[in-house]
Design a protein around this motif. Structure first.
Motif, PDB file in Angstrom:
ATOM      1  N   ASP A   1       1.714  -1.384   0.062  1.00  0.00           N
ATOM      2  CA  ASP A   1       0.121   0.092   0.169  1.00  0.00           C
ATOM      3  C   ASP A   1       1.076   1.389  -0.098  1.00  0.00           C
ATOM      4  OD1 ASP A   1       0.994   0.334   2.738  1.00  0.00           O
ATOM      5  OD2 ASP A   1      -0.743  -0.224   3.363  1.00  0.00           O
ATOM      6  N   ASP A   2       0.113   2.133   0.630  1.00  0.00           N
ATOM      7  CA  ASP A   2       1.030   3.420   0.257  1.00  0.00           C
ATOM      8  C   ASP A   2       2.183   3.752   1.348  1.00  0.00           C
ATOM      9  OD1 ASP A   2      -0.014   4.090  -1.738  1.00  0.00           O
ATOM     10  OD2 ASP A   2      -1.770   5.490  -0.823  1.00  0.00           O
ATOM     11  N   ASN A   3       2.292   3.165   2.106  1.00  0.00           N
ATOM     12  CA  ASN A   3       2.859   3.173   2.764  1.00  0.00           C
ATOM     13  C   ASN A   3       4.218   2.359   2.774  1.00  0.00           C
ATOM     14  OD1 ASN A   3       1.999   5.000   4.861  1.00  0.00           O
ATOM     15  ND2 ASN A   3      -0.085   3.880   5.747  1.00  0.00           N
ATOM     16  N   VAL A   4       4.227   1.226   2.567  1.00  0.00           N
ATOM     17  CA  VAL A   4       4.634   0.144   2.544  1.00  0.00           C
ATOM     18  C   VAL A   4       6.563   0.857   1.321  1.00  0.00           C
ATOM     19  CG1 VAL A   4       5.992  -2.519   1.570  1.00  0.00           C
ATOM     20  CG2 VAL A   4       3.596  -1.429   2.266  1.00  0.00           C
ATOM     21  N   VAL A   5       7.638   0.575   1.648  1.00  0.00           N
ATOM     22  CA  VAL A   5       8.761   0.666   0.861  1.00  0.00           C
ATOM     23  C   VAL A   5       9.343  -0.338   0.914  1.00  0.00           C
ATOM     24  CG1 VAL A   5       8.972   3.395   1.764  1.00  0.00           C
ATOM     25  CG2 VAL A   5      10.069   1.507   3.647  1.00  0.00           C
ATOM     26  N   CYS A   6      10.743  -0.211  -0.004  1.00  0.00           N
ATOM     27  CA  CYS A   6      11.044  -0.955   0.267  1.00  0.00           C
ATOM     28  C   CYS A   6      12.897  -0.967  -0.198  1.00  0.00           C
ATOM     29  CB  CYS A   6      11.193  -2.807  -1.168  1.00  0.00           C
ATOM     30  SG  CYS A   6       9.259  -3.086  -0.554  1.00  0.00           S
TER      31      CYS A   6
ATOM     32  N   ALA B   1      26.396 -19.358  -6.086  1.00  0.00           N
ATOM     33  CA  ALA B   1      25.599 -19.098  -5.784  1.00  0.00           C
ATOM     34  C   ALA B   1      26.359 -17.423  -4.805  1.00  0.00           C
ATOM     35  CB  ALA B   1      24.790 -19.444  -3.907  1.00  0.00           C
ATOM     36  N   ASN B   2      24.997 -16.591  -5.364  1.00  0.00           N
ATOM     37  CA  ASN B   2      25.500 -14.900  -4.309  1.00  0.00           C
ATOM     38  C   ASN B   2      24.759 -14.447  -3.370  1.00  0.00           C
ATOM     39  OD1 ASN B   2      28.326 -14.531  -5.152  1.00  0.00           O
ATOM     40  ND2 ASN B   2      26.988 -15.211  -7.228  1.00  0.00           N
ATOM     41  N   PRO B   3      24.283 -14.517  -2.831  1.00  0.00           N
ATOM     42  CA  PRO B   3      23.378 -13.714  -2.207  1.00  0.00           C
ATOM     43  C   PRO B   3      22.882 -12.342  -2.391  1.00  0.00           C
ATOM     44  CG  PRO B   3      25.065 -13.712  -0.410  1.00  0.00           C
ATOM     45  CD  PRO B   3      25.536 -14.091  -1.452  1.00  0.00           C
ATOM     46  N   ASN B   4      21.256 -12.468  -2.806  1.00  0.00           N
ATOM     47  CA  ASN B   4      21.634 -10.557  -2.420  1.00  0.00           C
ATOM     48  C   ASN B   4      20.189 -10.633  -1.817  1.00  0.00           C
ATOM     49  OD1 ASN B   4      22.483  -9.778  -4.870  1.00  0.00           O
ATOM     50  ND2 ASN B   4      21.797 -12.399  -6.002  1.00  0.00           N
ATOM     51  N   PHE B   5      19.401  -9.201  -1.442  1.00  0.00           N
ATOM     52  CA  PHE B   5      18.046  -8.969   0.103  1.00  0.00           C
ATOM     53  C   PHE B   5      17.758  -8.443  -0.960  1.00  0.00           C
ATOM     54  CE2 PHE B   5      22.180 -10.561   2.097  1.00  0.00           C
ATOM     55  CZ  PHE B   5      21.970 -11.400   2.602  1.00  0.00           C
ATOM     56  N   TYR B   6      16.067  -7.872  -0.398  1.00  0.00           N
ATOM     57  CA  TYR B   6      15.314  -7.506  -0.962  1.00  0.00           C
ATOM     58  C   TYR B   6      14.702  -6.467   0.542  1.00  0.00           C
ATOM     59  CZ  TYR B   6      11.472  -5.033  -3.200  1.00  0.00           C
ATOM     60  OH  TYR B   6      10.537  -4.216  -4.084  1.00  0.00           O
TER      61      TYR B   6
ATOM     62  N   VAL C   1      12.522 -10.090   4.301  1.00  0.00           N
ATOM     63  CA  VAL C   1      13.744  -9.630   4.314  1.00  0.00           C
ATOM     64  C   VAL C   1      13.473 -10.875   2.933  1.00  0.00           C
ATOM     65  CG1 VAL C   1      14.892 -11.133   5.879  1.00  0.00           C
ATOM     66  CG2 VAL C   1      16.208  -9.669   3.785  1.00  0.00           C
ATOM     67  N   GLN C   2      14.075 -10.180   1.893  1.00  0.00           N
ATOM     68  CA  GLN C   2      13.459 -12.093   1.387  1.00  0.00           C
ATOM     69  C   GLN C   2      15.613 -12.440   0.715  1.00  0.00           C
ATOM     70  OE1 GLN C   2      11.300 -11.663  -3.320  1.00  0.00           O
ATOM     71  NE2 GLN C   2      13.135 -10.965  -3.504  1.00  0.00           N
ATOM     72  N   LEU C   3      15.774 -13.438   0.280  1.00  0.00           N
ATOM     73  CA  LEU C   3      17.278 -14.095   0.246  1.00  0.00           C
ATOM     74  C   LEU C   3      16.954 -14.805  -1.742  1.00  0.00           C
ATOM     75  CD1 LEU C   3      19.825 -13.812   0.134  1.00  0.00           C
ATOM     76  CD2 LEU C   3      19.425 -16.557   1.412  1.00  0.00           C
ATOM     77  N   SER C   4      17.532 -14.024  -2.156  1.00  0.00           N
ATOM     78  CA  SER C   4      17.486 -14.590  -3.569  1.00  0.00           C
ATOM     79  C   SER C   4      19.305 -15.033  -3.438  1.00  0.00           C
ATOM     80  CB  SER C   4      17.581 -13.671  -4.908  1.00  0.00           C
ATOM     81  OG  SER C   4      18.048 -14.331  -5.962  1.00  0.00           O
ATOM     82  N   ASP C   5      19.669 -15.805  -4.375  1.00  0.00           N
ATOM     83  CA  ASP C   5      21.269 -17.022  -4.359  1.00  0.00           C
ATOM     84  C   ASP C   5      20.978 -16.359  -5.771  1.00  0.00           C
ATOM     85  OD1 ASP C   5      19.267 -18.443  -5.490  1.00  0.00           O
ATOM     86  OD2 ASP C   5      19.408 -20.432  -4.752  1.00  0.00           O
TER      87      ASP C   5
END
Length: 456
Positions: free
Chosen positions: A25-30, A80-85, A123-127
């Motif tokens: 929604d309008d309050n979510v920041v990433c 694999a390399n970690p990427n965070f979101y 937090v989302q982790l992509s490899d």
């Protein structure tokens, strides 16, 4: 890599596990780059991630910040390399400079909330191999309740004291014409309340601010600084004991307050007009090179600040109230009595033990290996005088009103008063053999004579 505001029309952040869905929604920041689950590569260990907060704190106040940490594993053997979101339902997310890979971030709570609010951070982790994992953490953001303290300052006769600063937790108020003060915007907690004004001695007190706590707190000043010789004794190398000598009562010696264990006070002097006693630490103490105020009635120390020099061997005020100090191995410095910050004036690496200004403020005297030094600030010249003080290591100097130099010796078997006629280098000694409360005052590190108090 930027903080992003998610529009309402975007559906959701889909993570590997169905429970980890944050609806936008309008309050979510990433923060970071979003990676969706891709086509998996066979025989790869799945990524895992855990999420914790600094100190495992789950509750913070509006506007406060908190560092969030991840613990991630990816199959590095398969490239694999970690990427965070990161995403938060409310507030802000900022990159932590110590973790540009976003393995940890700073969360800033909303500036204002009207009630306790639960905020989910994900937090989302992509490899980078097609696999995505994630974790969420709930934080309770609470509104801040502010409190105040108020009261009056009195002298010993019950008269109020106007124009005196009162300080609590960095907030300062000045008493009005009726001696009244009020300090607002204090959070609940334990604080030290202090007050100050030339000619008065206020003992700092510990207060508790919060619900159902007393918020009316008044202070009564001790008497003005009495006409005594003040000194500090070094007990066991790094413990410090203040004491006084009364030259008008058979040189009566009294301890001033209790033993300060681990403070290593090496220098002492008193302001020429307001009679505030100051002390500074050596390098063996809890706060090396720091400046303190000392209550001349009870010996209680209050911290002023760091001089930014490691060891202070001497302190001396000019007539105008400028505080000078000697920094071991570095030289002559000026010290701000409000902040404690020191500024190097003359570089000199000799082992100078103490310093004192003459009564006219024209010459600053010091002692190095029992030889007198003289510093002329007009010519900016430091010279050695043809006067050597015998019989032991001199550790403390003070100028008497009659122009003689008062000094003490290291490991003197008696508490002795030594006076020196500077021009002739003639010496007068008076021994006071005394032991108080099992402390033998035989290693005086600093002495101070309150000239203003003694001529009132």
């Amino acid at each position: 890599m930027l903080t992003k505001k998610i529009p309402t029309q975007i559906l959701a952040i889909i993570l590997a596990m169905p429970l980890l869905v944050v609806y936008a929604d309008d309050n979510v920041v990433c923060l970071g780059d979003n990676y969706e689950q891709g086509l998996p590569i066979p025989n790869v260990n799945l990524p895992t991630v855990s999420l914790t907060s600094e100190g495992n704190v789950a509750k913070i106040y509006e506007g406060d910040s908190l560092t969030l940490f991840t613990n991630a594993t990816v199959d590095t053997q398969n490239g694999a390399n970690p990427n965070f979101y990161w995403c938060a339902e409310q507030g802000q997310l900022e990159i932590d400079p110590t973790a540009p890979d976003l393995s940890q971030v700073k969360y800033i709570a909303p500036a204002e909330v009207t009630e306790n609010t639960w905020v989910r951070v994900v937090v989302q982790l992509s490899d980078g191999l097609g696999y995505v994992s994630g974790k969420s953490l709930f934080l309770n953001v609470s509104p801040i309740t502010y409190y105040f303290v108020e009261g009056y300052l009195y002298n010993k006769y019950g008269h109020t004291i106007p124009d005196a600063p009162v300080e609590v937790a960095g907030h300062t108020a000045v008493t009005d014409e009726n001696g009244y003060y009020k300090i607002n915007e204090l959070r609940a907690g334990n604080y030290t309340l202090t007050a100050s004004k030339d000619g008065y001695n206020f003992t700092p007190i510990e207060i508790t601010v919060g619900e159902n706590e007393t918020n009316t707190i008044s202070l009564i000043s001790d008497d003005p600084t009495p006409c005594l010789l003040y000194a500090v004794h070094d007990e066991g190398k790094k413990h410090s004991q203040f004491f006084t000598v009364n030259p008008f009562n058979a040189f009566e010696v009294k301890l001033l307050g209790s033993l300060y264990k681990g403070y290593d006070i090496e220098a002492l002097d008193i302001h020429p007009t307001n009679n505030q006693l100051f002390a500074a630490a050596g390098d063996d103490g809890l706060q090396p090179g720091h400046l303190y105020k000392v209550n001349s009635w009870n010996g209680q120390m209050s911290h002023v600040g760091d001089t930014n020099f490691h060891e202070i061997n001497g302190l001396s005020f000019t007539q105008e109230g400028t505080l000078w100090g000697w920094a071991e191995g570095e030289g002559l410095i000026q010290i701000d009595t409000e902040t404690g910050n020191g500024t190097l004036e003359i570089a000199y690496d000799g082992p100078v033990e103490d310093i004192t200004w003459d009564n006219e403020g024209l010459i600053l005297y010091g002692v190095e290996n029992n030889t007198l030094l003289a510093y002329n600030p007009q010519a900016i010249v430091l010279t050695k005088l043809n006067c050597t003080l015998p019989d032991g290591e001199v550790e403390a100097l003070e100028m008497l009103p009659d122009g003689r130099l008062l000094f003490s010796l290291h490991d003197d078997e008696t508490l002795s008063i030594h006076a020196l006629e500077i021009d002739s280098c003639d010496r007068l000694d008076m021994a006071i053999d005394v032991t108080l409360n099992e402390i033998k005052l035989n290693d005086v590190e600093g002495i101070a004579w309150p000239i203003e108090a003694c001529i009132r």
